[in-house]
Each structure stands twice: as structure tokens, then as C-alpha cells.
Scaffold this active site. Structure first.
Site, PDB file in Angstrom:
ATOM      1  N   TYR A   1     -49.665  -4.726 -85.387  1.00 52.18           N
ATOM      2  CA  TYR A   1     -49.386  -3.361 -84.916  1.00 52.18           C
ATOM      3  C   TYR A   1     -48.002  -3.286 -84.270  1.00 52.18           C
ATOM      4  O   TYR A   1     -47.210  -2.390 -84.573  1.00 52.18           O
ATOM      5  CB  TYR A   1     -50.469  -2.974 -83.908  1.00 52.18           C
ATOM      6  CG  TYR A   1     -50.259  -1.646 -83.204  1.00 52.18           C
ATOM      7  CD1 TYR A   1     -50.597  -0.445 -83.826  1.00 52.18           C
ATOM      8  CD2 TYR A   1     -49.751  -1.608 -81.907  1.00 52.18           C
ATOM      9  CE1 TYR A   1     -50.418   0.764 -83.165  1.00 52.18           C
ATOM     10  CE2 TYR A   1     -49.574  -0.403 -81.244  1.00 52.18           C
ATOM     11  CZ  TYR A   1     -49.905   0.776 -81.876  1.00 52.18           C
ATOM     12  OH  TYR A   1     -49.734   1.974 -81.225  1.00 52.18           O
TER      13      TYR A   1
ATOM     14  N   SER B   1     -44.533   1.941 -79.242  1.00 53.46           N
ATOM     15  CA  SER B   1     -45.432   1.351 -78.242  1.00 53.46           C
ATOM     16  C   SER B   1     -44.762   0.170 -77.557  1.00 53.46           C
ATOM     17  O   SER B   1     -43.922  -0.505 -78.158  1.00 53.46           O
ATOM     18  CB  SER B   1     -46.698   0.875 -78.960  1.00 53.46           C
ATOM     19  OG  SER B   1     -47.433  -0.014 -78.145  1.00 53.46           O
TER      20      SER B   1
ATOM     21  N   LYS C   1     -44.777  -1.148 -85.585  1.00 54.62           N
ATOM     22  CA  LYS C   1     -44.080  -0.162 -84.748  1.00 54.62           C
ATOM     23  C   LYS C   1     -42.596  -0.523 -84.623  1.00 54.62           C
ATOM     24  O   LYS C   1     -41.727   0.364 -84.653  1.00 54.62           O
ATOM     25  CB  LYS C   1     -44.733  -0.071 -83.370  1.00 54.62           C
ATOM     26  CG  LYS C   1     -46.102   0.623 -83.377  1.00 54.62           C
ATOM     27  CD  LYS C   1     -45.985   2.098 -83.744  1.00 54.62           C
ATOM     28  CE  LYS C   1     -47.303   2.840 -83.646  1.00 54.62           C
ATOM     29  NZ  LYS C   1     -47.177   4.242 -84.147  1.00 54.62           N
TER      30      LYS C   1
END
Lengths: 327, 327
Positions: free
Chosen positions: A151, A127, A155
Site C-alpha cells: 500500500y 498516506s 501511494k
């Protein structure tokens, strides 16, 4: 070809899975088997002639990753993830799924590589959340990953594992830093980024939408159709062209909220735009200020990844794919 | 102040620990307790008046990290690591110590943070090995971390964890990307980088040294004395100046092997240089070609981190600190 999709019940997982029934496998390969897993049992795609195994699996559980790769899929799409907002709210859950399960999956593939010479192509959904402010107006392929969410950190760690496992020959990985997917179909959700989609999706259905930020907020978008295209293109790519840098920022459309609204007006008229209600939310404005605005996705472009070239196209694709072409 | 040092029996750990006895704590703080751990029992520093607990501990073992932070040290230097060559040779061991033990340590600190409001300053020894070719001649603070070794990947992951745990308030971390430490005291080792030190150290003791690469190979160096200085400076730094980017490339001296040899000649004469035997080793030349050559360590410089400004100074510091000032 046998394809495994983790996170197969999610929006992107479903669209990707449906594409195998409609278009066949990546690069024109024939798909004879699908293994679809998620925390809830994914639906088998309609019209797929091959064998489908769909299971509800907690891939972070002991032994689960080994069981999932026991059928030695040729191609693995690892899409399963705890989304940004939830990974921020539940620290342990985010690390358990986004880091530990990713590593378990890669380790299960590695174990089969060591035992059987198995070597899967692994396409990992990363992402643009791996990037965090401050950054230049346009982020190049050499820019550092300094995430501002758990997050994003998870990632970025997944990317490092993918590259290292690929370098060691345990698997053949490609990580894709996906733009914000716009227009997301379905009900409005509580994600801070939700308004980017809802200000288009809701007015197109004659419903009001709330815009919590100013018109000058710029962000990086691609349609769900492009995202599926990225995943399929990555799966069929000659990975020798990647060298050791296995993670690529995907192309997209850099648009301000004002650009989005102007595109909506061109495609659907002033009445649709009138359904957008401005309700500034300082908390969301603060979060969004730390997000990337634009990228120079030169490597991905050179490798043949293609996104839309205007936000008008993104609006039209939503109408075609989600509203049967009707306003 | 209570200080914990992991990897305390290593070269840097010993020098750092000795500095507490000689100079007191970072920023002039009084040190009343030291906890020193390593895979072998570290030596207590001579002349330290406070309480020292030195233990052989496998910090990756279950419960070990919790036990190590049970005394709630105010300051944690996390230096313990499997070095580059060994992490490459033993994949599982490298990930177990460099990733899992690092995360266990951070999680043990986090648990005490949640239970007792404990918040430690954590200084993490990262490495310029987080960078991998291709890169510009001078690597800036915004350049991407794309390591070409498992060690580099593990350190880059440690950096991401440190930044995320700091952002969440679980600990107050600073990561230092250390240059290659030169001149390393002690016996020649099998590390691919060993020659950078041995071509200085061995001739200064009247012994031959083998040079496996060309004179034009450029690399990034700092003395052990500077490295200890970096760690102490980081420990006392106001972390609010760091923002969310908690990992800093340390300053150093960019020198070619030719520059190193010229410095040796200026400091110790032509006879010392005559002890360097050129034996090109294509395998080592290949490895070294992927290593960084120079950095623009602007952020660290602005935050007051200081290294040597010439390789001559690095040679002289070795003579002062390891050879009692005598040639």
C-alpha cells in the site's frame, strides 16, 4: 464548479461530499455538479442543491477512467484505494486499484488535456505509509519514502506520477500524506491501526475496547474533520507555491497511547478509561514498530494546513461530530 | 550461473557482458550461459566459452518478459531504459519502457517464483536523476526522491517496485543509483549531460569540444569501469545487509567543470585544454542547475562499493580502456 470524488462511499469521501452541501466548494466556490464514484454506488449528500451523478464504477476497468472524466470536472478528489491490510493480502488487487487505476485516471485527464486544453486540479489522498522505519523521531519534509507495505509503495508511486504529470502540465496536482485518521467512526475493523480509534470510540459508547500494544507507542493522528479540511484547503491552494514538490506531509498530533488514554480520561472520565482492556499482541506490536511516530510538517504548515494541536481536541471533535455532542 | 542482461547492446551492457568473458561472474562465480537482449540484437562477447543467446526483443511487448525469463536466469541485470532526453521528448515511450517493461519483467520473475520457487537476484540500474533540486550541497542516503524529469520519476518508481517485490520475496533486488558515467566513449550525443564527457574525450583525440556551462558547475561522476564494478559488486552482495532499503546511491567523484579541466591538463597537457571552446548555452545551464552536485554515499561505501577518488583517475581510466593507454 464541477467536482469529481473517487472513493466517495468511503468514510472520508462521505464526509467530504457532505461538506460541499454544508459549506459549499473549496475556497468558497459554488458547486453546481458532483460526480461521485466508488465500487458501491455512493449516496448523494442531503441538502445539496446542484446536480449529483453517483455511480458504482470499477475505475481500473478499460475505458472507465475516460468515462469518469468525460464531464471534465474542474476539481478531482482521488480518494479511491484498497486499504493497507487488503493490499498486503491481495497483491494484484492492490496494484490494480492503487497503481493502475490511479494511472488510468491521470492518463484520462491527460488525454482530455491534450485534446481540449482541459486542466483539472487533482487532490490525491496519499498516506504517511509511504514512510518506513528506520527513521528519526521527527520526520522532516525532505525524508525519503521507503515504504514497508505494498500500500505504501503504491501511494509513493502515485505521488511520483502526480508530480510528473503536474510538472508536464497535464494536470495540477497536490498529494496529501494523511496521518492516521482518529477517531474513525463506525464498527471496529481488522486493520492493524484500528485500536488507535477503538480505544477512544468504544469506551465513549460504554463498550469495551482491546489495546494490543504498550502505552509508549507513539503515532501521528488527525481527526476526520481535519482530514476533510486538508482536502478542501488543498483544492483551493495556489499551486505555484508548491514548486515541483507536489506531495505534502499533513500536520497532525503526535501522541502516545498513554497520551490518548489521558486525553480520554480528561474528556470522559475514569470510567471510560476502565473499559480499555490490555491484551498485548506481538504481531500488531511488530507491525506498529515500523510506523512513523512524528513529523515536522513545516511545508504544509507554512501553506496553511491545520490539524488539531492536542489529542483532547481529537476526542472532543469525535463527540461533537459523531455523538451529537453527548457522552 | 546463467545471467540475463537487458539493455545488453548499450555502452554499459556491452562492458558488463565483456567483463564476464574476462573476469568470470560476479563474486568469482562461473558463468555458463548468457542471455543478452536489447531493442537491437546485442553482440556476443568475444572469448566467452559458455552458451550465449542474444536477441532483439521489445520487453514491453505482451509475453516478452515471460519469454525472456523462461530460462530462469540466476542473475538479472536490468539495464534497459529510454534515456532521459528521449523519455522527456516521448512521454508514452518513456513510461512504456522504463515503467511498464520494468514491471512486466518483475512480474514475470514473480510468476516463476510462485510457480517454481524461482528467486533471481535482480540488479536494477537506477540513476541519480531520481533526485531533483532543491537539495543540500551533499545529498545523504535518507534524502527524498523528487525527480524533475519523467526519466527520474520512472526510475524512482522502478526502485519502489524493486523494493516491494523484494520485501514480498518475489525476487532479491538491489537498485543502484548510478552517477553520471564519465568519460562516455563514442560519438558526442545530444544529451544535456554530454559535455561532461566530450570536454575530456574529444581533446584526448585532438578534437575540439564545446563547453556550454560555466567552470563552477559541480556534478557527480564515475567511470564506466566503476559502473561495471558497481553492477558486479551488487550481484554478489549479501542482500540481508540491505534490510528493506534496496536502493543505494553509488559513490562517485564530485567535480566542478574547472576540476575536470585541471585534471585533463595534468594528465594530457595544456594543448588538450586549448581544444575546449566555451560557448555558454542558457538552456543547458538551466537544466544542469537542477542536477545533484555531490552525495554522501555512506551506505554504499559501507557495503564495499568503490568509485574513483579523483577526476584524474577518471581521465586515466578512459585513456587505458578506450585509447589503449596512448595519448
Amino acid at each position: 464548479m464541477h467536482i469529481l470524488v473517487t472513493g466517495a462511499a468511503g468514510m472520508l469521501g462521505r464526509k467530504l461530499t457532505e461538506s460541499f452541501a454544508k459549506l459549499g466548494g473549496p475556497g468558497g466556490a459554488a458547486v453546481d455538479a458532483l460526480t461521485l464514484i466508488d465500487v458501491v454506488e455512493p449516496e448523494a449528500p442531503t441538502g445539496f442543491a446542484g446536480r449529483t451523478v453517483a455511480r458504482a464504477v470499477d475505475i481500473a476497468a478499460a475505458g472507465a477512467a475516460e468515462a469518469v472524466v468525460a464531464g471534465r470536472p474542474d476539481l478531482v478528489f482521488h480518494l479511491a484505494a484498497i486499504v493497507s491490510g487488503e493490499a498486503e493480502a491481495d497483491f494484484d488487487k492492490g496494484y490494480r486499484i492503487n497503481l493502475d487505476a490511479t494511472r488510468s485516471l491521470f492518463d484520462a485527464i491527460r488525454a482530455a488535456n491534450g485534446a481540449f486544453g482541459y486542466r483539472a486540479r487533482v487532490v490525491f489522498a496519499s498516506s504517511i505509509a509511504v514512510f518506513g522505519a528506520p527513521f528519526p523521531d521527527e520526520i522532516g519534509d525532505d525524508f525519503c519514502a521507503t515504504p514497508l507495505t505494498s500500500y505504501g509503495a503504491q501511494k509513493a508511486i502515485g505521488e511520483l506520477l502526480l508530480a510528473d504529470y503536474s510538472r508536464r502540465g497535464f494536470l495540477d496536482g497536490i498529494g496529501l500524506r494523511l496521518p492516521t485518521i482518529c477517531v474513525r467512526p463506525g464498527a471496529p475493523n481488522k486493520a492493524a491501526s484500528g485500536f488507535f480509534s477503538s480505544i477512544i470510540r468504544e469506551p465513549l459508547m460504554g463498550r469495551q475496547a482491546v489495546l494490543p500494544v504498550g502505552d509508549d507507542v507513539r503515532h501521528w493522528h488527525a481527526s476526520p474533520r481535519s482530514a476533510v479540511g486538508f482536502l478542501r484547503h488543498a483544492a483551493a491552494l495556489d499551486s505555484s507555491a508548491l514548486g515541483a514538490r507536489r506531495n505534502l506531509t499533513m500536520p497532525g498530533v503526535s501522541a502516545t497511547v498513554g497520551d490518548q488514554i489521558a486525553a480520554l480520561e480528561r474528556v470522559a472520565g475514569a470510567k471510560a478509561v476502565g473499559l480499555i482492556r490490555r491484551e498485548p499482541d506481538p504481531a500488531i506490536e511488530r507491525i506498529v514498530a515500523g510506523w512513523p511516530r512524528a513529523f515536522d510538517a513545516a511545508r504544509a504548515q507554512a501553506l496553511g494546513f491545520r490539524a488539531e494541536t492536542s489529542f483532547d481536541a481529537i476526542v472532543r471533535i469525535h463527540i461533537e461530530d459523531e455523538l451529537q455532542g453527548k457522552l
